[in-house]
Design a protein around this motif. Structure first.
Motif, PDB file in Angstrom:
ATOM      1  N   VAL A 193       0.844  -1.206   0.000  1.00 40.37           N
ATOM      2  CA  VAL A 193       0.000   0.000   0.000  1.00 40.37           C
ATOM      3  C   VAL A 193       0.873   1.248   0.000  1.00 40.37           C
ATOM      4  O   VAL A 193       0.631   2.201  -0.755  1.00 40.37           O
ATOM      5  CB  VAL A 193      -0.933  -0.006   1.237  1.00 40.37           C
ATOM      6  N   ARG A 194       1.922   1.222   0.814  1.00 41.76           N
ATOM      7  CA  ARG A 194       2.766   2.419   0.911  1.00 41.76           C
ATOM      8  C   ARG A 194       3.476   2.693  -0.416  1.00 41.76           C
ATOM      9  O   ARG A 194       3.477   3.826  -0.904  1.00 41.76           O
ATOM     10  CB  ARG A 194       3.790   2.249   2.027  1.00 41.76           C
ATOM     11  N   VAL A 195       4.070   1.644  -0.999  1.00 47.18           N
ATOM     12  CA  VAL A 195       4.801   1.851  -2.255  1.00 47.18           C
ATOM     13  C   VAL A 195       3.840   2.343  -3.338  1.00 47.18           C
ATOM     14  O   VAL A 195       4.166   3.236  -4.126  1.00 47.18           O
ATOM     15  CB  VAL A 195       5.505   0.549  -2.684  1.00 47.18           C
ATOM     16  N   ALA A 196       2.625   1.789  -3.364  1.00 50.99           N
ATOM     17  CA  ALA A 196       1.662   2.186  -4.393  1.00 50.99           C
ATOM     18  C   ALA A 196       1.361   3.678  -4.306  1.00 50.99           C
ATOM     19  O   ALA A 196       1.283   4.366  -5.333  1.00 50.99           O
ATOM     20  CB  ALA A 196       0.375   1.374  -4.235  1.00 50.99           C
ATOM     21  N   ILE A 197       1.226   4.203  -3.091  1.00 51.64           N
ATOM     22  CA  ILE A 197       0.868   5.617  -2.984  1.00 51.64           C
ATOM     23  C   ILE A 197       2.063   6.519  -3.281  1.00 51.64           C
ATOM     24  O   ILE A 197       1.911   7.574  -3.897  1.00 51.64           O
ATOM     25  CB  ILE A 197       0.224   5.902  -1.613  1.00 51.64           C
ATOM     26  N   PHE A 198       3.249   6.110  -2.893  1.00 56.80           N
ATOM     27  CA  PHE A 198       4.443   6.870  -3.305  1.00 56.80           C
ATOM     28  C   PHE A 198       4.503   6.941  -4.828  1.00 56.80           C
ATOM     29  O   PHE A 198       4.796   7.990  -5.407  1.00 56.80           O
ATOM     30  CB  PHE A 198       5.717   6.195  -2.773  1.00 56.80           C
ATOM     31  N   THR A 199       4.220   5.808  -5.478  1.00 55.78           N
ATOM     32  CA  THR A 199       4.270   5.763  -6.946  1.00 55.78           C
ATOM     33  C   THR A 199       3.226   6.697  -7.546  1.00 55.78           C
ATOM     34  O   THR A 199       3.507   7.476  -8.458  1.00 55.78           O
ATOM     35  CB  THR A 199       4.014   4.323  -7.430  1.00 55.78           C
ATOM     36  N   LEU A 200       2.009   6.631  -7.005  1.00 58.08           N
ATOM     37  CA  LEU A 200       0.926   7.480  -7.497  1.00 58.08           C
ATOM     38  C   LEU A 200       1.288   8.961  -7.336  1.00 58.08           C
ATOM     39  O   LEU A 200       1.085   9.774  -8.248  1.00 58.08           O
ATOM     40  CB  LEU A 200      -0.356   7.158  -6.719  1.00 58.08           C
ATOM     41  N   ALA A 201       1.856   9.309  -6.180  1.00 53.66           N
ATOM     42  CA  ALA A 201       2.205  10.713  -5.929  1.00 53.66           C
ATOM     43  C   ALA A 201       3.269  11.170  -6.925  1.00 53.66           C
ATOM     44  O   ALA A 201       3.207  12.299  -7.451  1.00 53.66           O
ATOM     45  CB  ALA A 201       2.690  10.884  -4.497  1.00 53.66           C
TER      46      ALA A 201
END
Lengths: 321, 501
Positions: A211-219
Motif C-alpha cells: 500500500v505504501r509503495v503504491a501511494i508513493f508511486t501514485l504521488a
C-alpha cells in the motif's frame, strides 16, 4: 442553534473546510471587483490546477503517515525530461509525455521502495532523493530552460474546455478518481488503516508495504503530470518548475483536515485547503500588496487557518467525550 | 473528619452528565477501593480529585481546606495512571525526579551524582531491580509500573496516592511487590485510592470502598461488610454468577479432529514449542509475563519470524511469516495490546469493522455504504457493542466495547482458528463474562480457540486444556478439570512436569 451548527461543521471536517473556503471566497469577491471576473477566475483555477495535482498525491501520503519532499523536483525533472525528449530527440510528444509520466511514477516508486525496504523515515529519505532528482535536472539542463516545445501540446496547458482552463479540468478529473479511491475502494480503506495504525493493519492481514509503495508511486506520477502540464503552459521546460510545489501542498492538506500524523483527512479536503491558499494569494495580488509583503501576509493567513482548525478540533473533542 | 471530603460533586459535559451527586471520604491510613464498570465515572472523579478538571458543582475539601479556593491543596494528591507514562529515553533517575523543582533539585545545574544517589534510595525502597542509570525503555514492565508509583512519591507533600489499575499487566509475584509498597504507604499515614477490576486484589488490600455506576455513587462502606458478589452486584446493578464456568461443552467422544499442529517452533524469546489444538476445545496458555506465550502466537500468526519448526493447519503445511496469508486462510490473532495492535483509532466503528468484510460490501461502484451499514449493524447487535452511533470514532468507545468490536470484526471473516491474547485486560466484570460466553459459543461452533491469560482463574474458568510455559519453553500440558492450581502454578514457575492429559 448556531452552536449546534458550528459543532456539526467542526465535526464534519470536509464541510468545515468547504464553508471556510466559501467564506474566504465571498470576502474576496466583496473586497475586489476584479476578483470574480472570468479572466481572474481562470488565473486562479490554472494556478490551483498544478499545485492541486501535487496536493492530491501529497495528501494521500500524509494520510498514510508518510511525506515526500521530492514531489516538487520530480515535477521539474519530468517536465524537463519531456522537453528534452520532444525537442532534442524529436520524439513524438505523446510518447515523450508518457515516458516522462512513467519516469515520475518510477521516481515515486524508488522513494517508496527505499522507505519500506530499509525502514527509513520518509521525511529524511526524500530530503536526500530531492537533492538527487533536482541534481539530475541541473545536470541535464545546465540550468537553462529548454525552449521550442512543440506548439501542438501547448493546448494542454493553455487551452480551455467550455471556458474552464484545461489543466483545471484534468486536476478535477484526477481528484474525482482519488476521491473514489479513498471513499469507495478496498485500497482506500487500507490506506486509512495503515495511516491509523501500521501494526493493527498488519494484524488485519493488509500488505502494508505494498500500500505504501503504491501511494508513493501514485504521488510521483501526479507530480510528473503537473510538471508536464506546466511545460505545456509555459512553452518552455524550465528546471525551476516545481520549486514552489513542496511546502504549499503540505499546508493545503493540513488546512483541509489531513493530520501530519496520518490516518485522517481526504484529498478533497486538501484541495479545498489549496483553494483557500490560492484565493488568498490571488486577493493579495489584486490588492496590489507589495511583492515583498506577499509571503508575510499569506504565511500569516495560513497560520491563522491552521490555528482555527486546531482550536475547533479541541472543541469537538470535549463534545465527544 | 476525613482527610479528603468530597460532597455532592458533579461534572457535566455538553449533552451528558458524567458524574452526579457523588460523596467520597478518604481517611489517612486506609486503602479505599474505587470500583465501577468501564464508563461508570471513575476517571472523571479521579480527574476532579487531582485538579486536572473542575467540577460543575459540589465541593472537594482536602485537609480541611476547600480545594476550589486553595488549588495548591491538590499538591497533596498524587496520581499514577493505568497507562505507562514515563520518558522512555531518559534514565530511571531522571524519570524519578523530573520535574526537578518538585523533587528539590532546583538549583540552576543538576548534581547528577546526588540525583543518582537519591534515586538508589527510592529503588531500594520499592524493590525495583533496575539501576538509576538504566534507560527506562530497557527496564521490565513491572519495574516501570513500580517506577511510576515511586515517582509519584518523590512529591514530598503527597498524602493521597491514587493508583489506577496498577496491576493490570503484572503477574502475581509482581502484584505482591506493589501490594507491599501500598501497605508501606498506608502504614506511613497516607490515604490510598485503589482502582482495579480484579476483585480478589480489591479484597486483599482494601479497607473501604465506593462503587460508582452511571456517574452516581451506588454503594459505599467497609469491605469487611460485603463480599465479591455484593460488590459486583453493586457495579453491574444485576445478579451475576461468579462461580459459573465457561468451558465449552465437548461433543460426546471428546474433542474433535486436530485443527492446528505446532511442531518444534522456535523464534524470538521461545524455543522448541510443540502443541496441538483440537476442534471444540479452548486451549489455554499460562505463564508469567515474558514467558514467550505472545511471541509463540504472533509467530504462528506470521507477525514475527520463526527460526525453526513447522506448523500445520487442518493437516496442511502452514506458511509462516505472512500475516495476510494467515488472515486469508482463517487464522486470526487478537493482540493483548488493543491500542497498538488492534483498533484503527481515528476511524469510525463502522470503518473499523467494515474493513474485514469488504468482500461482502464491494460492488462495481465501490464499497456500498448501505450494505456496509447493515452488515456492521448485525455485528454490533450480535456482539452487543454499546455505542450511540456506528459513525463514532472507535477511540471514544470504552475498552470493553472496543474489544467486542475487534472480536466481532475478526469473527466476520469466519476464521477457523482464533487466538485471544489477554482478551479481558482492563475490562469490567460484566463485559468479561460476555467475552467468556462468546469464546465458549465459538468453540462449541467448531472454531479453534487459543486463550493466553495471566489470570489463572480466567484460564480455569474457560480453558478445557492448559499449556504452561516458562522462559520460552513449554513446561506442561494439563487437563483443567483434573489438575490442581498448585501443579499449574508450579509449572509456570518452571517446574517441569508432563501430566499429559
Amino acid at each position: 442553534m448556531l452552536r449546534k451548527l458550528l459543532t456539526r461543521l467542526a465535526t464534519n471536517q470536509l464541510a468545515g473546510v468547504f464553508v471556510a473556503f466559501l467564506i474566504i471566497f465571498a470576502i474576496s469577491a466583496s473586497l475586489s471587483p476584479y476578483f470574480l471576473s472570468s479572466y481572474n477566475m481562470s488565473v486562479v483555477a490554472r494556478s490551483l490546477a498544478f499545485v492541486g495535482l501535487v496536493t492530491i498525491g501529497q495528501s494521500m501520503l500524509l494520510i498514510l503517515g508518510e511525506l515526500d519532499l521530492s514531489l516538487g523536483v520530480i515535477g521539474g525533472l519530468c517536465g524537463v525530461i519531456a522537453g528534452i525528449l520532444m525537442v532534442n530527440y524529436g520524439i513524438n510528444p505523446a510518447v515523450a509525455m508518457s515516458m516522462a509520466l512513467a519516469m515520475g511514477a518510477t521516481l515515486g516508486f524508488v522513494n517508496g521502495a527505499l522507505v519500506t525496504s530499509l525502514g527509513l523515515h520518509s521525511l529524511v529519505l526524500t530530503i536526500g532523493t530531492a537533492g538527487i532528482y533536482g541534481g539530475v535536472t541541473l545536470v541535464l539542463t545546465k540550468g537553462v530552460a529548454i525552449t521550442n516545445i512543440p506548439a501542438e501540446i501547448q493546448f494542454l496547458g493553455r487551452g480551455s474546455l467550455f471556458g474552464v482552463p484545461l489543466p483545471f479540468v484534468i486536476m478535477i478529473a484526477v481528484l474525482a478518481i482519488a476521491t473514489f479511491i479513498t471513499f469507495k475502494t478496498r485500497f482506500g480503506r487500507y490506506m486509512y488503516a495503515v495511516g491509523n495504525n501500521t501494526a493493527a493493519a498488519k494484524m488485519l492481514g493488509i500488505k502494508v508495504n505494498r500500500v505504501r509503495v503504491a501511494i508513493f508511486t501514485l504521488a510521483g506520477l501526479l507530480s510528473a503530470l503537473a510538471g508536464i502540464l506546466m511545460v505545456a503552459r509555459l512553452g518552455t521546460a524550465q528546471p525551476s518548475i516545481g520549486d514552489t510545489w513542496v511546502l504549499p501542498p503540505i499546508a493545503a492538506a493540513v488546512i483541509g483536515g489531513v493530520a501530519t500524523t496520518g490516518g485522517i483527512g481526504t484529498p478533497l479536503g486538501a484541495i479545498f485547503g489549496a483553494a483557500i491558499i490560492a484565493t488568498i494569494e490571488n486577493i493579495i495580488v489584486l490588492f496590489g500588496v507589495s511583492p515583498y509583503w506577499q509571503g508575510l501576509v499569506s504565511g500569516t493567513i495560513v497560520v491563522l487557518a491552521i490555528s482555527f482548525d486546531s482550536i475547533s478540533r479541541r472543541y469537538i473533542r470535549r463534545e465527544d467525550q | 473528619m476525613a482527610f479528603v471530603e468530597v460532597r455532592r460533586i458533579g461534572r457535566d459535559f455538553p449533552g451528558v452528565t458524567a458524574l452526579n451527586d457523588v460523596d467520597l471520604d478518604l481517611e489517612l491510613g486506609q486503602v479505599h477501593i474505587l470500583a465501577g464498570e468501564n464508563g461508570a465515572g471513575k476517571s472523571t472523579l479521579v480527574k476532579l480529585l487531582t485538579g486536572a478538571d473542575k467540577p460543575s458543582r459540589g465541593t472537594i475539601r482536602i485537609d480541611g481546606r476547600d480545594a476550589a479556593e486553595h488549588p495548591d491543596a491538590f499538591d497533596l494528591i498524587a496520581y499514577v495512571p493505568q497507562e505507562l507514562n514515563l520518558f522512555p529515553h531518559l534514565s530511571v533517575a531522571e524519570n524519578l525526579f523530573i520535574p526537578y523543582e518538585r523533587s528539590g533539585f532546583d538549583s540552576a545545574t543538576v548534581n547528577h551524582r546526588e540525583v543518582r544517589r537519591q534515586a538508589q534510595d527510592y529503588l531500594d525502597r520499592f524493590a525495583i531491580s533496575a539501576r538509576p542509570t538504566d534507560l527506562v525503555r530497557n527496564i521490565s514492565v513491572s519495574d516501570q509500573q513500580l517506577l511510576q508509583i515511586a515517582r509519584a512519591s518523590t512529591n514530598k507533600r503527597m498524602k493521597v496516592l491514587i493508583l489506577d489499575e496498577p496491576t493490570s499487566s503484572l503477574t502475581q509475584a509482581e502484584v505482591d511487590r506493589v501490594f507491599r509498597v501500598i501497605s508501606n504507604f498506608r502504614d506511613g499515614d497516607h490515604a490510598i485510592v485503589f482502582i482495579s477490576h480484579k476483585m480478589q486484589e480489591c479484597f486483599a488490600i482494601g479497607d473501604d470502598y465506593t462503587v460508582l455506576r452511571n456517574g452516581r455513587k451506588v454503594a459505599a462502606g467497609h469491605l469487611a461488610d460485603t463480599d465479591e458478589e455484593g460488590l459486583i452486584r453493586a457495579m453491574s446493578g444485576e445478579e451475576l454468577k461468579l462461580g459459573e464456568n465457561f468451558r465449552p461443552v465437548l461433543p460426546p467422544g471428546g474433542p474433535g479432529e486436530t485443527i492446528m499442529e505446532v511442531h518444534g517452533l522456535s523464534g524470538h524469546r521461545f524455543k522448541d514449542v510443540s502443541f496441538d489444538l483440537k476442534r471444540g476445545e479452548i486451549l489455554g496458555f499460562a505463564g508469567l509475563v515474558g514467558a514467550g506465550r505472545s511471541e509463540v502466537m504472533q509467530t504462528v500468526f506470521g507477525f514475527r519470524k520463526a527460526t525453526a519448526g513447522s506448523v500445520s493447519v487442518l493437516g496442511k503445511p502452514w506458511k509462516l511469516g505472512d500475516t495476510s496469508h494467515s488472515v486469508e486462510n482463517g487464522v486470526l490473532y487478537l493482540s493483548e495490546e488493543r491500542k497498538h495492535h488492534g483498533i484503527l483509532p481515528l476511524l469510525s466503528l463502522r470503518e473499523n469493522i467494515g474493513i474485514s468484510i469488504l468482500g461482502e460490501t464491494l460492488s462495481k461502484f465501490g464499497i456500498s455504504t448501505a450494505r456496509e451499514r447493515s452488515k456492521v449493524l448485525e455485528i454490533i447487535r450480535a456482539y452487543d457493542i454499546k455505542t450511540s452511533d456506528m459513525e463514532k470514532k472507535i477511540m471514544f468507545l470504552s475498552g470493553g466495547n472496543q474489544q467486542k468490536a475487534i472480536i466481532g470484526r475478526a469473527m466476520a471473516t469466519r476464521p477457523s482458528v482464533l487466538i485471544f491474547d489477554e482478551p479481558t485486560r482492563g475490562i469490567d466484570v460484566r463485559t468479561k463474562a460476555e467475552i467468556y460466553k462468546i469464546m465458549k459459543q465459538l468453540a462449541e461452533d467448531g472454531v479453534g480457540i487459543i486463550l493466553i491469560s495471566s489470570e489463572m482463574e480466567e484460564l480455569r474458568k474457560c480453558a478445557s486444556r492448559i499449556i504452561t510455559m516458562y522462559s520460552g519453553r513449554v513446561t506442561g500440558d494439563f487437563d483443567t478439570e483434573t489438575t490442581s492450581n498448585e501443579t499449574l502454578v508450579g509449572a509456570i514457575f518452571g517446574a517441569e512436569k508432563k501430566n499429559v492429559a
